[in-house]
Scaffold this active site. Structure first.
Site, PDB file in Angstrom:
ATOM      1  N   GLY A  11       0.695  -1.170  -0.042  1.00 21.17           N
ATOM      2  CA  GLY A  11      -0.051  -0.078  -0.110  1.00 21.17           C
ATOM      3  C   GLY A  11       0.959   1.160  -0.024  1.00 21.17           C
ATOM      4  O   GLY A  11       1.825   1.271   0.719  1.00 21.17           O
ATOM      5  N   ARG A  72       0.601  -5.398  -5.873  1.00 20.84           N
ATOM      6  CA  ARG A  72       0.847  -6.592  -5.064  1.00 20.84           C
ATOM      7  C   ARG A  72       1.139  -7.855  -6.359  1.00 20.84           C
ATOM      8  O   ARG A  72       0.501  -7.728  -7.087  1.00 20.84           O
ATOM      9  CB  ARG A  72      -0.174  -6.964  -4.424  1.00 20.84           C
ATOM     10  CG  ARG A  72      -0.709  -5.929  -3.590  1.00 20.84           C
ATOM     11  CD  ARG A  72      -1.942  -6.336  -2.388  1.00 20.84           C
ATOM     12  NE  ARG A  72      -2.744  -5.236  -1.917  1.00 20.84           N
ATOM     13  CZ  ARG A  72      -2.340  -4.458  -0.951  1.00 20.84           C
ATOM     14  NH1 ARG A  72      -0.920  -4.587  -0.282  1.00 20.84           N
ATOM     15  NH2 ARG A  72      -2.725  -3.253  -0.312  1.00 20.84           N
ATOM     16  N   ASP A 103       5.123  -4.319   5.989  1.00 20.37           N
ATOM     17  CA  ASP A 103       5.706  -5.604   6.653  1.00 20.37           C
ATOM     18  C   ASP A 103       6.112  -6.652   5.388  1.00 20.37           C
ATOM     19  O   ASP A 103       6.903  -7.557   5.448  1.00 20.37           O
ATOM     20  CB  ASP A 103       5.194  -6.285   7.801  1.00 20.37           C
ATOM     21  CG  ASP A 103       3.363  -6.140   7.565  1.00 20.37           C
ATOM     22  OD1 ASP A 103       3.180  -5.733   6.457  1.00 20.37           O
ATOM     23  OD2 ASP A 103       2.768  -6.855   8.474  1.00 20.37           O
ATOM     24  N   THR A 125       4.167   2.866   5.843  1.00 20.49           N
ATOM     25  CA  THR A 125       3.104   2.239   5.759  1.00 20.49           C
ATOM     26  C   THR A 125       2.029   2.927   6.843  1.00 20.49           C
ATOM     27  O   THR A 125       2.654   3.431   7.831  1.00 20.49           O
ATOM     28  CB  THR A 125       2.878   0.851   6.263  1.00 20.49           C
ATOM     29  OG1 THR A 125       1.552   0.367   6.672  1.00 20.49           O
ATOM     30  CG2 THR A 125       3.628   0.613   7.407  1.00 20.49           C
ATOM     31  N   ASP A 127      -0.163   2.163   8.326  1.00 16.64           N
ATOM     32  CA  ASP A 127      -0.819   1.538   9.479  1.00 16.64           C
ATOM     33  C   ASP A 127       0.381   1.543  10.636  1.00 16.64           C
ATOM     34  O   ASP A 127      -0.102   1.263  11.880  1.00 16.64           O
ATOM     35  CB  ASP A 127      -0.934  -0.109   9.047  1.00 16.64           C
ATOM     36  CG  ASP A 127      -2.209  -0.328   8.050  1.00 16.64           C
ATOM     37  OD1 ASP A 127      -3.175   0.573   8.013  1.00 16.64           O
ATOM     38  OD2 ASP A 127      -2.054  -1.560   7.385  1.00 16.64           O
ATOM     39  N   ASP A 129       2.618  -0.569  11.631  1.00 14.62           N
ATOM     40  CA  ASP A 129       2.397  -1.726  12.431  1.00 14.62           C
ATOM     41  C   ASP A 129       3.858  -2.297  12.262  1.00 14.62           C
ATOM     42  O   ASP A 129       3.976  -3.589  12.551  1.00 14.62           O
ATOM     43  CB  ASP A 129       1.466  -2.598  11.818  1.00 14.62           C
ATOM     44  CG  ASP A 129       1.238  -2.695  10.571  1.00 14.62           C
ATOM     45  OD1 ASP A 129       2.361  -2.158   9.812  1.00 14.62           O
ATOM     46  OD2 ASP A 129       0.772  -3.642   9.818  1.00 14.62           O
ATOM     47  N   ARG A 171      -6.303  -2.711   8.868  1.00 12.57           N
ATOM     48  CA  ARG A 171      -7.071  -4.044   8.843  1.00 12.57           C
ATOM     49  C   ARG A 171      -6.902  -4.922  10.002  1.00 12.57           C
ATOM     50  O   ARG A 171      -7.634  -5.389  10.514  1.00 12.57           O
ATOM     51  CB  ARG A 171      -6.438  -4.775   7.519  1.00 12.57           C
ATOM     52  CG  ARG A 171      -7.050  -5.884   7.005  1.00 12.57           C
ATOM     53  CD  ARG A 171      -6.710  -6.415   5.676  1.00 12.57           C
ATOM     54  NE  ARG A 171      -5.424  -5.752   5.051  1.00 12.57           N
ATOM     55  CZ  ARG A 171      -5.102  -5.491   3.930  1.00 12.57           C
ATOM     56  NH1 ARG A 171      -6.107  -5.698   3.080  1.00 12.57           N
ATOM     57  NH2 ARG A 171      -4.027  -5.425   3.562  1.00 12.57           N
TER      58      ARG A 171
HETATM   59  O1  F6P Z   1      -1.724   0.321   3.505  1.00 20.74           O
HETATM   60  C1  F6P Z   1      -2.485  -0.450   4.564  1.00 20.74           C
HETATM   61  C2  F6P Z   1      -3.676  -0.443   4.354  1.00 20.74           C
HETATM   62  O2  F6P Z   1      -4.134   0.994   4.477  1.00 20.74           O
HETATM   63  C3  F6P Z   1      -4.660  -1.204   5.389  1.00 20.74           C
HETATM   64  O3  F6P Z   1      -4.898  -0.464   6.385  1.00 20.74           O
HETATM   65  C4  F6P Z   1      -5.834  -1.405   4.581  1.00 20.74           C
HETATM   66  O4  F6P Z   1      -6.651  -2.419   4.966  1.00 20.74           O
HETATM   67  C5  F6P Z   1      -5.217  -1.638   3.459  1.00 20.74           C
HETATM   68  O5  F6P Z   1      -3.970  -0.881   3.298  1.00 20.74           O
HETATM   69  C6  F6P Z   1      -6.155  -1.476   2.045  1.00 20.74           C
HETATM   70  O6  F6P Z   1      -5.502  -1.642   0.939  1.00 20.74           O
HETATM   71  P1  F6P Z   1      -5.786  -1.698  -0.529  1.00 20.74           P
HETATM   72  O7  F6P Z   1      -7.101  -1.407  -0.656  1.00 20.74           O
HETATM   73  O8  F6P Z   1      -4.917  -1.065  -1.236  1.00 20.74           O
HETATM   74  O9  F6P Z   1      -5.723  -3.287  -0.843  1.00 20.74           O
END
Ligand code: F6P
Length: 331
Positions: A11, A72, A103, A125, A127, A129, A171
């Site tokens: 992300g 991805r 991560d 990130t 997040d 985390d 998430r």
């Molecule tokens: O970058 C991490 C994050 O923001 C998470 O908190 C979220 O669930 C996810 O990306 C969503 O990513 P995408 O919609 O790009 O799969």
């Protein structure tokens, strides 16, 4: 070290561009050649590389997103895919790879390093985390975006005397929800790391109204009720929670899912400085010949550690913040 590659993966996060700029210019300063890998690990497998010059990274410091793009890659998850990636890197005579991401990015870089490629990970990130750094690139900006939204929601919430459920990203982690909830004075903060009882959440809202509060804000991490399907449509948890709150309190309730706006926008000063210093440090690590590793900031100090150590660390929720937010917003 003669030629290095830089890749952004997972992300995106505000500050990734500032980091790319720092990597490229620090490397050029030391006489290295730099190639940018397009579309994350996907581009590594496909050999989607582009030469990076000083001007390639001009005027990007202030921009959100990543000029290298991100994706991805299913293929990179397989041994075969990683072998292809390594072959591409060898063909392009690349001696080291700097990866900017979360991560998953760090795990991928670690696997590449085990295959003989020197790699350095930079945490980015929203997040936040990643245990090997106090703050990952993008987290501060994302929190500021959420706070900006909460400030605006407060205005209309007060006018209409409503309860608002604000869903933020995360998430599997509640770092954004906790930071923004504390800084934004939320009545309740619901995160995956702490179990909650919806009855108690509602009792707090009702008690607040009895004391004269004109509105309530509940900040919910998207994974507060368990992680939504990876790759699936995000959101949803706030709708369930909002409906329960409306039914149990009888108060007029509205739901806002902030979603991907948290991943965009100009990076904050903090994120720019973090991205710039970590990008430059990653180049130093490659030049030092000390091998692969991860850079981060712990207790105001830039730290370098091995992938094994970094990947074993988990960023815990600051429970003092959690308790403090509850205490202050429920008086
Ligand atoms: O970058 C991490 C994050 O923001 C998470 O908190 C979220 O669930 C996810 O990306 C969503 O990513 P995408 O919609 O790009 O799969």
């Amino acid at each position: 070290m003669r030629r290095i590659a830089v890749v952004t993966s997972g992300g995106d996060a505000p500050g990734m561009n500032a980091c790319i700029r720092a990597v490229v210019r620090k490397a050029l300063y030391h006489g290295l050649e730099v190639v940018g890998v397009r579309r994350g690990f996907h581009g590594l497998v496909a050999g989607d590389f582009a030469e990076m010059k000083s001007r390639t990274v001009g005027d990007i410091l202030q921009r959100g997103g990543t000029i290298l793009k991100s994706a991805r890659s299913e293929e990179f998850r397989s041994e075969e895919g990683r072998a292809k990636a390594l072959l591409q890197l060898r063909t392009y005579e690349i001696d080291g790879v700097i990866g900017i991401g979360g991560d998953g990015t760090h795990a991928g870089l670690s696997l590449l390093s085990k295959m003989g490629m020197t790699t350095v990970g930079i945490p980015a990130t929203i997040d936040n985390d990643i245990g090997s750094t106090d703050s990952a690139i993008g987290f501060d900006t994302a929190c500021n975006t959420v706070i900006d939204a909460i400030n605006k929601i407060r205005d209309t919430a007060t006018s209409h005397e409503r309860t608002y459920v604000v869903e933020v990203m995360g998430r599997n982690s509640g770092h954004i929800a906790l930071a923004a909830g504390l800084a934004g004075g939320a009545e309740s903060i619901l995160i995956p790391e702490v179990e909650f009882d919806i009855q108690q959440v509602c009792e707090r809202i009702t008690a607040g109204a009895r004391q004269g509060k004109s509105h309530s804000i509940v900040v919910v991490a998207e994974g507060a009720e368990g992680a939504p399907n990876k790759g699936g449509l995000p959101g949803g948890c706030a709708y369930r929670i909002g409906q329960q709150i409306a039914e149990l309190t009888g108060f007029e309730t509205r739901i806002i899912v902030l979603g991907h706006i948290q991943r965009g926008g100009a990076p904050s000063v903090r994120d720019r400085i973090l991205a710039t210093t970590l990008g430059a440090k990653a180049v130093d690590v490659l030049l030092s010949g000390s091998g692969s590793g991860v850079v981060g900031v712990l207790g105001n100090e830039i730290r370098v550690m091995s992938f094994a150590e970094a990947l074993s660390m988990k960023r815990m929720i600051n429970m003092d913040y959690y308790e403090l937010a509850n205490t202050l917003s429920n008086l």
